[in-house]
Design a protein around this motif. Sequence first.
Motif, mmCIF file in Angstrom:
data_model
loop_
_atom_site.group_PDB
_atom_site.id
_atom_site.type_symbol
_atom_site.label_atom_id
_atom_site.label_comp_id
_atom_site.label_asym_id
_atom_site.label_seq_id
_atom_site.Cartn_x
_atom_site.Cartn_y
_atom_site.Cartn_z
ATOM 1 N N MET A 1 5.912 4.489 -31.134
ATOM 2 C CA MET A 1 5.207 4.579 -30.377
ATOM 3 C C MET A 1 5.077 6.271 -31.041
ATOM 4 S SD MET A 1 4.692 6.307 -26.490
ATOM 5 C CE MET A 1 3.897 4.674 -25.962
ATOM 6 N N ALA A 2 4.297 7.015 -31.065
ATOM 7 C CA ALA A 2 3.667 8.268 -31.093
ATOM 8 C C ALA A 2 3.858 9.445 -29.984
ATOM 9 C CB ALA A 2 2.755 8.456 -31.689
ATOM 10 N N ARG A 3 4.396 10.934 -30.953
ATOM 11 C CA ARG A 3 5.020 11.655 -29.713
ATOM 12 C C ARG A 3 3.823 13.027 -29.545
ATOM 13 N NH1 ARG A 3 8.319 15.455 -30.531
ATOM 14 N NH2 ARG A 3 9.625 15.009 -32.287
ATOM 15 N N LEU A 4 2.991 13.336 -28.959
ATOM 16 C CA LEU A 4 3.137 15.305 -28.738
ATOM 17 C C LEU A 4 3.771 15.590 -29.450
ATOM 18 C CD1 LEU A 4 0.290 16.811 -28.719
ATOM 19 C CD2 LEU A 4 0.933 16.979 -26.454
ATOM 20 N N GLU A 5 3.944 17.247 -30.686
ATOM 21 C CA GLU A 5 4.929 17.331 -31.349
ATOM 22 C C GLU A 5 4.322 18.966 -30.379
ATOM 23 O OE1 GLU A 5 6.751 19.493 -35.212
ATOM 24 O OE2 GLU A 5 4.709 19.163 -34.700
ATOM 25 N N ASP A 48 11.834 18.872 -28.310
ATOM 26 C CA ASP A 48 11.074 17.758 -28.958
ATOM 27 C C ASP A 48 9.907 18.267 -29.327
ATOM 28 O OD1 ASP A 48 13.295 16.177 -29.321
ATOM 29 O OD2 ASP A 48 13.048 15.788 -27.496
ATOM 30 N N SER A 49 9.558 19.228 -28.257
ATOM 31 C CA SER A 49 7.812 19.780 -28.167
ATOM 32 C C SER A 49 7.889 21.407 -28.383
ATOM 33 C CB SER A 49 6.978 18.920 -27.658
ATOM 34 O OG SER A 49 7.533 19.279 -25.921
#
Length: 126
Positions: A1-5, A48-49
Amino acid sequence: MARLEHVNLTVEDPDATAAMLCDLFGWHVRWAGGAIHDGRSVHVGGEDSYLAVYSGPGGPDREADNSYRMKAGLNHLGVVVGDLDAVEAKVRARGYAPHSHADYEPGRRFYFREENGVEIEVVSYD
């Protein structure tokens, strides 16, 4: 799954905005330096972001319009915190006016608008 960086926002003073975000949310500056169009960016967040806050030379070109009516407008940022009451106290201490408090399933929240006109939703799921 993609994640918002990250998300990149244009602000008046990237260093001041980054300092405010670090104070309120316990974030840290991940990077700061020169950016596109001879501007300056500060990347602030966690491991992480992050939120990139940017300003070009001379600052932003215009005041924000109503983001909810503008195509590609930023409506608000949502930040999850562990202690909503403690963060609200910090928000008030910085002179911001919390509003739209709500208890809802599964958490509690409030909003405030900072000096760049960005509305921030603060939510806790505890």
